[in-house]
Design an enzyme around this catalytic site. Structure first.
Site, short mmCIF file in Angstrom:
data_model
loop_
_atom_site.label_atom_id
_atom_site.label_comp_id
_atom_site.label_asym_id
_atom_site.label_seq_id
_atom_site.Cartn_x
_atom_site.Cartn_y
_atom_site.Cartn_z
N LYS A 198 -7.03 -44.33 -34.22
CA LYS A 198 -7.72 -45.63 -34.18
C LYS A 198 -9.15 -45.36 -33.71
O LYS A 198 -9.36 -44.64 -32.74
CB LYS A 198 -7.02 -46.59 -33.23
N ARG A 254 -0.48 -55.09 -30.64
CA ARG A 254 0.29 -54.08 -29.88
C ARG A 254 0.01 -54.21 -28.38
O ARG A 254 0.88 -53.93 -27.55
CB ARG A 254 0.08 -52.67 -30.43
N1 NAD Z 1 -4.93 -51.98 -21.84
C1 NAD Z 1 -5.02 -52.09 -23.14
O1 NAD Z 1 -4.20 -51.58 -23.90
C2 NAD Z 1 -6.12 -52.92 -23.73
C3 NAD Z 1 -6.13 -53.18 -25.11
C4 NAD Z 1 -7.10 -54.00 -25.63
C5 NAD Z 1 -8.09 -54.51 -24.80
N2 NAD Z 1 -8.07 -54.20 -23.48
C6 NAD Z 1 -9.10 -54.74 -22.57
O2 NAD Z 1 -8.82 -56.11 -22.37
C7 NAD Z 1 -10.03 -56.80 -22.01
C8 NAD Z 1 -10.14 -58.11 -22.75
O3 NAD Z 1 -10.21 -57.89 -24.15
P1 NAD Z 1 -10.45 -59.10 -25.20
O4 NAD Z 1 -10.37 -58.50 -26.56
O5 NAD Z 1 -9.54 -60.22 -24.87
O6 NAD Z 1 -11.94 -59.48 -24.87
P2 NAD Z 1 -12.70 -60.88 -25.14
O7 NAD Z 1 -14.15 -60.58 -25.02
O8 NAD Z 1 -12.16 -61.51 -26.36
O9 NAD Z 1 -12.25 -61.79 -23.88
C9 NAD Z 1 -12.58 -61.45 -22.57
C10 NAD Z 1 -12.78 -62.74 -21.79
O10 NAD Z 1 -12.97 -62.42 -20.40
C11 NAD Z 1 -13.85 -63.40 -19.88
N3 NAD Z 1 -14.40 -62.95 -18.60
C12 NAD Z 1 -15.34 -62.02 -18.37
N4 NAD Z 1 -15.55 -61.88 -17.03
C13 NAD Z 1 -14.70 -62.76 -16.42
C14 NAD Z 1 -14.46 -63.07 -15.06
N5 NAD Z 1 -15.11 -62.48 -14.07
N6 NAD Z 1 -13.52 -64.02 -14.79
C15 NAD Z 1 -12.85 -64.64 -15.79
N7 NAD Z 1 -13.04 -64.38 -17.10
C16 NAD Z 1 -13.96 -63.43 -17.41
C17 NAD Z 1 -14.91 -63.54 -20.97
O11 NAD Z 1 -15.65 -64.73 -20.84
C18 NAD Z 1 -14.02 -63.53 -22.23
O12 NAD Z 1 -13.65 -64.83 -22.61
C19 NAD Z 1 -11.16 -55.81 -22.30
O13 NAD Z 1 -11.59 -55.23 -21.08
C20 NAD Z 1 -10.51 -54.72 -23.13
O14 NAD Z 1 -11.11 -53.48 -22.98
C21 NAD Z 1 -7.12 -53.42 -22.93
#
Ligand code: NAD
Length: 344
Positions: A80, A124
């Site tokens: 990926k 996933r």
């Molecule tokens: N662990 C994993 O397998 C995995 C997989 C995918 C994504 N992620 C992580 O998950 C996170 C979210 O991804 P997403 O695609 O939903 O992103 P996204 O940008 O769609 O949503 C993130 C949200 O967090 C909000 N936000 C930012 N700072 C904040 C705070 N201090 N308090 C409350 N809300 C806050 C933003 O306004 C936004 O709406 C990212 O950090 C990404 O790297 C992890």
């Protein structure tokens, strides 16, 4: 035959091949964690292409390369390649993440498919929490508190709804108020749950049976004192939980501890780096629990903290099912790689 083709699947094709079927994703992931536990996989650490230090990932973003091989009867390799720009939703009204997945056969190692990985990646990530909730959440959980009204928390709720039949209410907090309002409207309707926006992280967490954080926050959004007895917390984003949250847990369960430490971005990895968490503090990897080598939830009082970094194996097993569905249904666009290789 000398000609080599690649099947290309755009996002609509992926959806038409079952990309949004959370029950299937959860069952794929259960299988992949069993293979992970049997060590029937190959998983080089993620490569993060970024334009600054680790913390620049939450400001400028990154592009990750995630290769892997899934063994057993799945027997497929792939990668990926996923871009992440945290500013996309706010600045452009576009998704933070955008991904391509390439699958390669395990014999000749030729590329056989290229597909949109954006949906697969989000599904996933939800599915991993679904598998964890199956073993670690209280079966009678009714209230979820989530922080982050983005893409990941949509699929997190799809998975929780699949696994926790009594789940009825979701409290959602996002730093951007309008995002929690829109999220609540859309997800209430899509999942037939009562999703309500709340005005603080504390309000989302207190009194919740299940917690998920999936934000682009630059500092912790969850405090230990807000978490109640019997809670299950799935930590998805980076440094979202203060150290005391992890210290409070009766059990710390992870997807892959080596990969979490290598990536270095999440709370547990930071604690390890600072000598505040040892290998022996990790109760189990989820694969050990699925295969019965370690207990899951043992009573209604435990606070169980689950931390997944997300593995290429998760993406590849789901992408492989989508690919096989596409072949069966005749979906996708065939692209010629070469008609005849010019050298061999
Ligand atoms: N662990 C994993 O397998 C995995 C997989 C995918 C994504 N992620 C992580 O998950 C996170 C979210 O991804 P997403 O695609 O939903 O992103 P996204 O940008 O769609 O949503 C993130 C949200 O967090 C909000 N936000 C930012 N700072 C904040 C705070 N201090 N308090 C409350 N809300 C806050 C933003 O306004 C936004 O709406 C990212 O950090 C990404 O790297 C992890």
């Amino acid at each position: 035959m000398q000609r080599q083709d690649i099947l290309y699947l755009n996002q609509k094709d992926v959806i038409n091949c079952g990309g949004l079927n959370m029950a299937h994703v959860i069952s794929d992931l259960e299988k992949v964690f069993e293979l992970h536990n049997k060590k029937d996989y190959v998983l080089p650490p993620k490569v993060a292409l970024r334009w600054g230090d680790m913390h620049s990932e939450e400001t400028i973003g990154r592009i990750n390369a995630m290769p892997g091989y899934v063994g057993g009867e799945v027997d497929i390799a792939g990668i990926k390649w996923i871009g992440s720009a945290p500013q996309n939703p706010h600045k452009y009204g576009l998704p933070r993440a955008s991904a391509l997945i390439i699958l390669n056969d395990s014999e000749k190692h030729f590329p056989i498919a290229v597909m949109d990985g954006t949906i697969i990646s989000a599904m996933r990530t939800g599915g991993v929490t679904g598998v964890a909730a199956k073993y670690l959440a209280r079966k009678d959980s009714t209230v979820a508190g989530i922080i982050g009204a983005g893409t990941q928390n949509r699929t997190q709720l799809m998975a929780l709804k699949e696994i926790l039949p009594k789940l009825s209410t979701v409290k959602v907090y996002d730093i951007m108020k309008e995002r929690s309002i829109t999220f609540s409207k859309e997800v209430s309707q899509a999942l037939q749950l009562e999703v309500v926006p709340v005005s603080s992280g504390q309000k989302a967490i207190e009194g919740s049976d299940v917690i998920v954080t999936a934000t682009t926050a630059k500092e912790p959004v969850v405090k230990a004192e807000w978490i109640g007895e019997g809670c299950f917390y799935s930590h998805i984003g980076g440094y979202e939980a203060e150290f005391a949250v992890v210290e409070k847990a009766d059990k710390i369960v992870v997807d892959d501890w080596y990969q979490i430490k290598h990536r270095g971005t999440q709370t547990t990895a930071m604690m390890f780096e600072e000598g505040k968490l040892n290998d022996s503090d990790i109760f189990a990897e989820i694969g050990e629990i699925i295969t019965g080598k370690a207990h899951g939830r043992e009573n209604n009082k435990e606070f169980i903290y689950f931390n997944a970094i997300g593995l290429a194996l998760d993406d590849i097993i789901v992408a492989n099912r989508i690919y096989n569905n596409a072949l069966e249904k005749g979906i996708g666009t065939t692209l010629e790689l070469w008609e005849k290789p010019i050298w061999s």
